[in-house]
Design an enzyme around this catalytic site. Structure first.
Site, PDB file in Angstrom:
ATOM      1  N   ARG A 143      -5.551  -8.956   6.884  1.00 53.60           N
ATOM      2  CA  ARG A 143      -4.623  -9.929   7.468  1.00 53.60           C
ATOM      3  C   ARG A 143      -5.180 -10.343   8.815  1.00 53.60           C
ATOM      4  O   ARG A 143      -6.206  -9.826   9.244  1.00 53.60           O
ATOM      5  CB  ARG A 143      -3.204  -9.339   7.570  1.00 53.60           C
ATOM      6  CG  ARG A 143      -3.134  -8.062   8.369  1.00 53.60           C
ATOM      7  CD  ARG A 143      -1.704  -7.538   8.461  1.00 53.60           C
ATOM      8  NE  ARG A 143      -1.711  -6.196   9.023  1.00 53.60           N
ATOM      9  CZ  ARG A 143      -0.636  -5.450   9.224  1.00 53.60           C
ATOM     10  NH1 ARG A 143       0.542  -5.909   8.917  1.00 53.60           N
ATOM     11  NH2 ARG A 143      -0.723  -4.241   9.747  1.00 53.60           N
ATOM     12  N   GLU A 197       2.702  -9.507  15.391  1.00 60.99           N
ATOM     13  CA  GLU A 197       1.777  -8.789  16.292  1.00 60.99           C
ATOM     14  C   GLU A 197       0.514  -9.596  16.606  1.00 60.99           C
ATOM     15  O   GLU A 197      -0.597  -9.228  16.195  1.00 60.99           O
ATOM     16  CB  GLU A 197       1.414  -7.420  15.693  1.00 60.99           C
ATOM     17  CG  GLU A 197       2.607  -6.491  15.601  1.00 60.99           C
ATOM     18  CD  GLU A 197       2.227  -5.037  15.298  1.00 60.99           C
ATOM     19  OE1 GLU A 197       1.119  -4.796  14.808  1.00 60.99           O
ATOM     20  OE2 GLU A 197       3.058  -4.158  15.560  1.00 60.99           O
ATOM     21  N   GLU A 209      10.181  -2.973  15.006  1.00 58.93           N
ATOM     22  CA  GLU A 209       9.660  -1.974  14.059  1.00 58.93           C
ATOM     23  C   GLU A 209       9.570  -0.629  14.780  1.00 58.93           C
ATOM     24  O   GLU A 209       9.194  -0.576  15.950  1.00 58.93           O
ATOM     25  CB  GLU A 209       8.237  -2.328  13.612  1.00 58.93           C
ATOM     26  CG  GLU A 209       8.096  -3.638  12.887  1.00 58.93           C
ATOM     27  CD  GLU A 209       6.641  -3.919  12.493  1.00 58.93           C
ATOM     28  OE1 GLU A 209       5.801  -2.998  12.552  1.00 58.93           O
ATOM     29  OE2 GLU A 209       6.359  -5.065  12.125  1.00 58.93           O
ATOM     30  N   TRP A 218      -2.135   5.313  10.510  1.00 63.48           N
ATOM     31  CA  TRP A 218      -3.321   4.755  11.156  1.00 63.48           C
ATOM     32  C   TRP A 218      -3.838   5.590  12.324  1.00 63.48           C
ATOM     33  O   TRP A 218      -4.714   5.163  13.047  1.00 63.48           O
ATOM     34  CB  TRP A 218      -3.054   3.322  11.620  1.00 63.48           C
ATOM     35  CG  TRP A 218      -1.696   3.101  12.258  1.00 63.48           C
ATOM     36  CD1 TRP A 218      -0.605   2.556  11.646  1.00 63.48           C
ATOM     37  CD2 TRP A 218      -1.277   3.432  13.598  1.00 63.48           C
ATOM     38  NE1 TRP A 218       0.475   2.521  12.510  1.00 63.48           N
ATOM     39  CE2 TRP A 218       0.085   3.049  13.721  1.00 63.48           C
ATOM     40  CE3 TRP A 218      -1.912   4.005  14.710  1.00 63.48           C
ATOM     41  CZ2 TRP A 218       0.815   3.218  14.893  1.00 63.48           C
ATOM     42  CZ3 TRP A 218      -1.177   4.174  15.877  1.00 63.48           C
ATOM     43  CH2 TRP A 218       0.166   3.776  15.954  1.00 63.48           C
ATOM     44  N   GLU A 271      -1.420   0.252   3.127  1.00 61.44           N
ATOM     45  CA  GLU A 271      -0.555   1.163   3.884  1.00 61.44           C
ATOM     46  C   GLU A 271       0.233   2.120   2.990  1.00 61.44           C
ATOM     47  O   GLU A 271       1.372   2.482   3.295  1.00 61.44           O
ATOM     48  CB  GLU A 271       0.373   0.337   4.782  1.00 61.44           C
ATOM     49  CG  GLU A 271      -0.419  -0.423   5.830  1.00 61.44           C
ATOM     50  CD  GLU A 271       0.424  -1.402   6.638  1.00 61.44           C
ATOM     51  OE1 GLU A 271       0.980  -2.339   6.036  1.00 61.44           O
ATOM     52  OE2 GLU A 271       0.532  -1.220   7.855  1.00 61.44           O
ATOM     53  N   TYR A 317       0.143   5.194   2.586  1.00 63.77           N
ATOM     54  CA  TYR A 317       0.511   6.476   3.177  1.00 63.77           C
ATOM     55  C   TYR A 317       1.510   6.369   4.331  1.00 63.77           C
ATOM     56  O   TYR A 317       1.884   7.367   4.920  1.00 63.77           O
ATOM     57  CB  TYR A 317      -0.746   7.195   3.686  1.00 63.77           C
ATOM     58  CG  TYR A 317      -1.409   8.087   2.668  1.00 63.77           C
ATOM     59  CD1 TYR A 317      -1.084   9.443   2.608  1.00 63.77           C
ATOM     60  CD2 TYR A 317      -2.350   7.588   1.782  1.00 63.77           C
ATOM     61  CE1 TYR A 317      -1.691  10.274   1.675  1.00 63.77           C
ATOM     62  CE2 TYR A 317      -2.966   8.401   0.852  1.00 63.77           C
ATOM     63  CZ  TYR A 317      -2.635   9.747   0.795  1.00 63.77           C
ATOM     64  OH  TYR A 317      -3.230  10.571  -0.117  1.00 63.77           O
ATOM     65  N   HIS A 318       1.891   5.157   4.693  1.00 65.35           N
ATOM     66  CA  HIS A 318       2.787   5.003   5.847  1.00 65.35           C
ATOM     67  C   HIS A 318       4.184   5.549   5.545  1.00 65.35           C
ATOM     68  O   HIS A 318       4.644   5.486   4.413  1.00 65.35           O
ATOM     69  CB  HIS A 318       2.872   3.529   6.242  1.00 65.35           C
ATOM     70  CG  HIS A 318       3.316   3.306   7.652  1.00 65.35           C
ATOM     71  ND1 HIS A 318       4.629   3.460   8.045  1.00 65.35           N
ATOM     72  CD2 HIS A 318       2.624   2.970   8.764  1.00 65.35           C
ATOM     73  CE1 HIS A 318       4.715   3.200   9.349  1.00 65.35           C
ATOM     74  NE2 HIS A 318       3.509   2.906   9.807  1.00 65.35           N
TER      75      HIS A 318
HETATM   76  C1  GLA Z   1       2.548  -2.929  12.592  1.00 63.98           C
HETATM   77  C2  GLA Z   1       2.732  -4.090  11.646  1.00 63.98           C
HETATM   78  C3  GLA Z   1       3.355  -3.694  10.360  1.00 63.98           C
HETATM   79  C4  GLA Z   1       2.763  -2.395   9.850  1.00 63.98           C
HETATM   80  C5  GLA Z   1       2.923  -1.331  10.896  1.00 63.98           C
HETATM   81  C6  GLA Z   1       2.388   0.023  10.460  1.00 63.98           C
HETATM   82  O1  GLA Z   1       3.637  -2.708  13.363  1.00 63.98           O
HETATM   83  O2  GLA Z   1       3.486  -5.117  12.233  1.00 63.98           O
HETATM   84  O3  GLA Z   1       3.124  -4.731   9.422  1.00 63.98           O
HETATM   85  O4  GLA Z   1       1.413  -2.596   9.566  1.00 63.98           O
HETATM   86  O5  GLA Z   1       2.199  -1.707  12.032  1.00 63.98           O
HETATM   87  O6  GLA Z   1       2.509   0.994  11.467  1.00 63.98           O
END
Ligand code: GLA
Ligand code: GLA
Length: 700
Positions: free
Chosen positions: A147, A186, A337, A345, A385, A387-388
């Site tokens: 992305r 972000e 978030e 990560w 992601e 494993y998040h």
């Molecule tokens: C960022 C992104 C999310 C996700 C989280 C994972 O905050 O905005 O899309 O990737 O990290 O920690």
């Protein structure tokens, strides 16, 4: 009209607060029937989550929404990576699924923050318009498959981004369940392509008017850098080794370009959307890729993504990051978030302890967060992601953390009426600018010199005493503050200097920390010694600075301590200035010389601290600063490790206590207060480790 919506929302809330979850669900499903015509941001508190309906069959949505409702989730953020579902091929749009998801959630009292999907352009777009791809500084082009591969300065990309944003706004700008917008996601990666370089050169022309001016202000006579044509000017940022004037200009260009990138979509949304729908973006704490004050001036509210990453909640650092974000618009903010347990990560993606997620949320709320959003609801079954942390497992049923978040949601509903319209208010401001942070980071001089750590070395002990600190720009209005502290305000603009001088002359106490007032707005050296334009008022100056191999002793008003990493030898130049502390024996140059000085100016005072004192020294210095400035604590003494936060309303104050001490604590309240979560009046509270108390007190 608004009151009708809020009545229907309230009905859902009140039911949830007083009956069992199961019962409330069936009742709220019935009461959700009247569809409001205008949506507005929850004015109080809201628990939310990032939800990706595009990743799941529609038949599953009802189950998700049901589980969300059971967890007291009031909003979802949706859509921010779903461009390929919204526009599967160029010019062919499909918003029906999105509308269905929004309306289905809305019918259950769950509102939507709609994300524009521009952080993840679709493959057809990349293929057809490769010019929209970002170029890295080494000349390599980004590719599809991740992305943020887009170029934020590219006109074609902006045209496409505007198109999708305005179509979304046309479709959802009056949807009663859409309370706000998140633009992109972000902001971070920038581009170094030829067009961006030409645009940077044009930006410089606008900023500096003439090459003579630019050459003089960047001192390009140094190393034969003089430019005779705008198109000769490079983008030289690798390792921060470019000309300091150029580096700072580049960052300002980057910030302005993010602002115009954002405005492109913001204008498109505003054109079609109901003004009650707020517009924000999700920022990243201390990330310094651009000037956040520049970006946020066009937004309705500031929001950030709060991830601990590895380890555990650091109350000082996390609280300061909240305060930084609150300072962007000098009002409450959102946690768009935050991590449900763990991330994927970091080096070790440990989970927050049982109870810590809830404690962290209340800590954020105490610092002025009005919403807490978990990223994410449920992990996609494939993708980067896997494993998040999330609230549901791969099987679609709740993970252990779900129950804790559910408890939090229930408590947020209970506390919402008390917290409505309240905000933190501080007697102390810490000043911060991006140019100062950049300037120090480009030329740290001691590689361990981290400007965030410098700021926190003041913030931590000051907050422990005052129980509230604002972090604002030096050009912000300062008259509400009894004490203003500027650690490492390295780049000092004329406007900032003027504001600070006026503050002291009007009776304020200004404390300058090491490295303040060294640079001008071009990141060039001030022609006076530090603190430059403030030296006259201080009646003193920095004689010389020293990067330290070993800590050096400091002694005086704040008792014996040491200076770490850095020491400035000060000198008094005017009567009335006094020495507060001196260095002990070290490199000869510093021995016995002033490390901190202060001067009374009418009713005001200005102090300069040239040492980076250790914790013991900073604690004593903070005590001195607050005493001499008549700063009073918001609440009163609490055991070490218990965080106190105050939010003030028109007729009452809410105190939020969070126990991060590692053990149970009994806290005697300074006065009788109402325990908002339990409903009774009390004079003391018992907090388990990670325990939380929300206390309300009417104003006299
Ligand atoms: C960022 C992104 C999310 C996700 C989280 C994972 O905050 O905005 O899309 O990737 O990290 O920690
Ligand atoms: C070298 C260079 C000088 C200067 C010094 C700095 O000797 O020749 O121009 O950069 O390093 O230490």
């Amino acid at each position: 009209m608004l009151s009708t919506i809020w009545k229907s929302v309230c009905r859902v809330l009140c039911v949830c607060a007083t009956t069992s979850v199961v019962l409330s669900l069936s009742i709220s499903a019935q009461t959700a029937a009247p569809v409001p015509t205008v949506a507005a941001a929850p004015s109080t508190l809201g628990l939310g989550t990032a939800w990706y309906p595009e990743q799941w069959p529609e038949a599953r949505w009802a189950t998700d929404i049901d589980l969300m409702q059971k967890a007291h989730i009031r909003w979802v953020r949706v859509g921010e990576f779903a461009w390929s579902r919204m526009e599967p091929s160029e010019g062919h749009y499909d918003f029906d699924w999105l509308e269905k998801a929004i309306n289905e959630a809305g019918a259950h009292g769950i509102y939507t923050v709609l994300g524009t999907p521009t952080a993840a352009p679709p493959a057809w777009l990349t293929q057809k318009y490769p010019e929209t791809l970002r170029t890295n500084e080494d000349g390599r082009k980004a590719e599809h498959g991740n992305r943020q591969q887009f170029n934020w300065d590219n006109p074609k990309y902006r045209e496409l981004a505007r198109d999708i944003a305005s179509r979304m706004a046309q479709r959802f700008g009056h949807n009663p369940y859409v309370i706000g917008w998140q633009i992109d996601n972000e902001y971070a990666a920038v581009s170094f392509d030829a067009q961006t370089k030409a645009d940077f050169q044009q930006w410089l022309k606008t900023d500096y008017s003439t090459l003579d001016n630019l050459n003089a202000r960047w001192t390009t006579a140094y190393w034969s850098q003089s430019y005779s044509n705008w198109n000769q000017i490079p983008i030289e940022t690798v390792g921060g080794n470019g000309n300091p004037g150029l580096l700072l200009s580049w960052k300002r260009f980057v910030s302005d370009t993010w602002r115009s990138y954002q405005k492109n979509q913001l204008d498109a949304i505003r054109q079609s959307a109901d003004p009650h729908q707020f517009i924000t973006t999700n920022l990243m704490g201390w990330f310094d890729g651009f000037d956040h004050y520049t970006i946020t001036q066009d937004l309705d509210l500031a929001a950030w993504d709060d991830y601990v990453g590895m380890g555990h909640l650091d109350a000082v650092r996390n609280g300061a990051t909240d305060d930084l974000t609150r300072g962007f618009k000098r009002k409450n903010f959102w946690i768009m978030e935050t991590q449900p347990g763990h991330v994927n990560w970091h080096m070790v993606n440990n989970d927050l302890d049982k109870g810590e997620v809830r404690a962290m949320a209340w800590h954020n709320i105490g610092h002025g967060a009005d919403a807490i959003g978990y990223w994410q609801w449920r992990s996609a079954l494939n993708g980067q992601e896997e494993y998040h942390g999330s609230l549901l497992g791969a099987d679609g049923t709740p993970l252990p953390l779900y129950t804790e978040v559910q408890q939090l949601g229930h408590e947020m509903e209970k506390a919402a009426p008390a917290l409505a319209g309240t905000a933190p208010k501080s007697q102390i401001a810490i000043l911060h600018t991006y140019p100062s942070f950049w300037a120090i980071n480009w030329q740290r001089h001691n590689k361990y010199y981290d400007p965030v750590a410098e700021l926190l070395s003041y913030y931590g002990p000051l907050r422990a005493i005052a129980q509230s600190v604002d972090i604002v720009q030096p050009t912000a209005p300062l008259d509400q503050y009894k004490l203003v502290v500027a650690p490492g305000l390295n780049v000092l603009s004329d406007a900032a200097a003027k504001n600070l001088i006026a503050y002291v002359q009007q009776g304020g106490h200004l404390v300058l920390g090491q490295r303040t007032g060294m640079k001008n707005s071009d990141n060039g050296l001030q022609p006076e010694r530090q603190p430059g334009p403030l030296a006259e008022l201080l009646g003193g100056r920095v004689e010389a600075y020293y990067a330290l191999e070993h800590p050096v002793p400091v002694d005086g008003t704040w008792g014996p301590n040491t200076s770490q990493m850095w020491a400035e030898r000060l000198q008094i130049t005017k009567p009335g200035a006094e020495v507060l502390a001196r260095y002990g024996k070290s490199n000869g140059w510093l021995d016995g010389e002033p490390a901190a000085i202060t001067r009374k100016v009418g009713k005001g005072r200005i102090t300069y601290i040239g040492a980076w004192m250790d914790d013991a020294g900073m604690a004593k210095a903070a005590e001195w600063m607050t005493t001499i400035s008549h700063v009073t604590p918001a609440f009163g003494p609490v055991p070490k490790g218990v965080e106190v936060n105050a939010r003030y309303g028109k007729d009452h104050t809410v105190f939020i206590l969070v126990n991060l001490s590692g053990e149970a604590q009994t806290i005697a309240l300074p006065r009788r207060m109402r325990d908002v979560l339990h409903g009774d009046e009390t004079i003391s509270v018992e907090l388990t480790n990670y325990g939380v108390a929300v206390l309300s007190e009417p104003h006299k």
